[in-house]
Design a protein around this motif. Sequence first.
Motif, PDB file in Angstrom:
ATOM      1  N   VAL A  44       0.859  -1.180   0.000  1.00 20.13           N
ATOM      2  CA  VAL A  44       0.000   0.000   0.000  1.00 20.13           C
ATOM      3  C   VAL A  44       0.895   1.230   0.000  1.00 20.13           C
ATOM      4  CG1 VAL A  44      -1.846   1.239   1.176  1.00 20.13           C
ATOM      5  CG2 VAL A  44      -1.763  -1.254   1.276  1.00 20.13           C
TER       6      VAL A  44
ATOM      7  N   ASN B  59       1.066   5.504  -0.223  1.00 18.10           N
ATOM      8  CA  ASN B  59       0.320   6.729   0.036  1.00 18.10           C
ATOM      9  C   ASN B  59       0.370   7.652  -1.179  1.00 18.10           C
ATOM     10  OD1 ASN B  59      -1.129   8.680   1.348  1.00 18.10           O
ATOM     11  ND2 ASN B  59       0.589   9.438   2.583  1.00 18.10           N
ATOM     12  N   HIS B  60      -0.596   8.574  -1.247  1.00 19.61           N
ATOM     13  CA  HIS B  60      -0.578   9.572  -2.302  1.00 19.61           C
ATOM     14  C   HIS B  60       0.645  10.465  -2.160  1.00 19.61           C
ATOM     15  CE1 HIS B  60      -5.156   9.382  -3.396  1.00 19.61           C
ATOM     16  NE2 HIS B  60      -4.489   8.266  -3.659  1.00 19.61           N
TER      17      HIS B  60
ATOM     18  N   PRO C 114      -2.712  11.457  -6.361  1.00 23.28           N
ATOM     19  CA  PRO C 114      -2.536  10.014  -6.560  1.00 23.28           C
ATOM     20  C   PRO C 114      -1.465   9.732  -7.597  1.00 23.28           C
ATOM     21  CG  PRO C 114      -4.550  10.773  -7.599  1.00 23.28           C
ATOM     22  CD  PRO C 114      -4.029  11.945  -6.823  1.00 23.28           C
TER      23      PRO C 114
ATOM     24  N   ASN D 225      -2.674   2.270  -4.458  1.00 23.30           N
ATOM     25  CA  ASN D 225      -2.346   3.632  -4.059  1.00 23.30           C
ATOM     26  C   ASN D 225      -3.582   4.277  -3.440  1.00 23.30           C
ATOM     27  OD1 ASN D 225      -1.912   6.765  -5.690  1.00 23.30           O
ATOM     28  ND2 ASN D 225      -0.887   6.122  -3.827  1.00 23.30           N
ATOM     29  N   VAL D 226      -3.536   4.497  -2.134  1.00 20.99           N
ATOM     30  CA  VAL D 226      -4.648   5.120  -1.401  1.00 20.99           C
ATOM     31  C   VAL D 226      -4.065   6.155  -0.455  1.00 20.99           C
ATOM     32  CG1 VAL D 226      -6.163   3.105  -1.534  1.00 20.99           C
ATOM     33  CG2 VAL D 226      -4.575   3.326   0.370  1.00 20.99           C
TER      34      VAL D 226
END
Length: 557
Positions: free
Chosen positions: A386, A388-389, A403, A434-435
């Motif tokens: 995962v 991050n932006h 993003p 990508n969150v």
Amino acid sequence: MDNAVVSPNPQVLVPASNGFGARLAALPGRSKLALAVGIAALLAVIVALSLQTKDSDYRLLFPGLSEKDGGQIIEKLQQLNVPYRIGDGANMIMVPANKVYELRMKLGAAGLPKGGETGYDSLDKLSPFGQTQRRESMSLQRAREGELVRTISTIDSVSAARVHLAMPNQNGFFREQEKASASVVLTLHPGRTLDRAQIAGIVHLVSRSVPDLKPTEVSVIDSSGALLNPQDNSSGLDSLQLAYRQQIEASSVKRVMELLEPIVGRENLRATVTADIDFSQVESTAEEFKPNQGDAPAAIRAIRTEEASQPGAAVPSGVPGAQSNQPQAQATAPITGGAAPLQAAQTGANGGNGRREAETRYEVDKTVRVTRGSTGNVRRLNAAVVVNHRSSTDPKGKVTNTPLTPEEIEKLTALVQQGIGFNQERGDQVRVINVPFHAEPVVPVEAVPLWQQPWVQDLLRSGATPAALVLVALIALFGFVRPALKAATAPPPPVPGDKLDATVGDDEALPPLEPALKALEAPASNEKLEAARKLAKDNPAAVANIMRSWVNPEAAA
């Protein structure tokens, strides 16, 4: 004037001096009470400080005593008239520091402490007459448990240990035989733990010390009841196999973090890897036979040829009848000139049979293959990452999250695949998403003041009592004792008209007396002085009595 003391100068009178006891007795009652209270407070402070110093000189006699040994040691100390104290912890006996080593040697000579567990040395004692087999097996089991406790207690992190062995009864039926098991209870030192290797070592030690005891039948728990060697029943893996799988997963995660952290940042990445490990071991043996192939002639291994023949049975010949059935007569010389008689049946020359065999053996290919599968092979890897932006800050200080593009995510996925050793044929999977991360608000950590620091508070607690006692002593000394002693040792007030001689012990010249005399010069006219002179002239006896009372108050009384 008979009570006056005459000085070397007969013209000077010096009042008689009183002793310290008399001056102390002459003090007012309030001063005497203050002096007594101050002295009592000083004595109480001195006694309290001495007792506290005496208590601080106690040291631990033996660590880790059992309740039985502790009771026996206390009884022995009472017999030796040695003071002791029970510490804050369990089974802690404190004795004076200057007698620790002496008491240890004396108690050691008396066989104390005996220890809670005994090993094989307990078998050296003479067994009672008529000992049963059951009791003998129980003694052997207790000896094994004691030896295991002694060995496990030598580990640095282990303070005490208990071992329970469940030994089944032996019988003649192997299939009905129960399996042995063991349980180990560990008491660790405060602040210490055991790693997986140490726990596995304890399990291996116990399993190898007891016949027919498998490592899976050994349970290790700590003093809080937590199981230290859990068995993963769902996957059927032991502690070593679980540790191996966790090591592979941790190394894969570490490689992924090392690859992506320089790109996205340390706090903008989360990764996990799950490994499916094959611990099964397979061994197979195969034999293959293949005929000769190609245009090459067959290789002959052996040729065998066998041929046999034998005569056939006798076949009768001639004219059938009684004449032909006669037994064969002995050969006689032929009779010439006459016809030959009919003979019996003769064996024909062409009536025999024969057998002929031929065998040819050719070489045949033979292949023997033995395959043994290795254990610990990676069957499949699953990685989840995962990201991050991307955050950016404008000149005004505003933070904007953007993003990542699909191309960037694809590049990150390729890096993860290369990092974990991705193999598509075995079914590996890698997922990168990508969150935005929801960052928790950072709570500012307030600096702890110096007086709230733990070490400062401990110092204050340990020094509060001595400081308070010293303060009480100072108050008693300067508030009660010192004023009373000052009043008792103060010189008496000078008598009017007396003269005191001054003695100088060195060659230093005295200051001139003319300025002082001028300052102390009496005025030309003094009404009181004139009245005193008139009284002395009119009533000299009364003036003499007044002078006598000044010189010697006791005589006047």
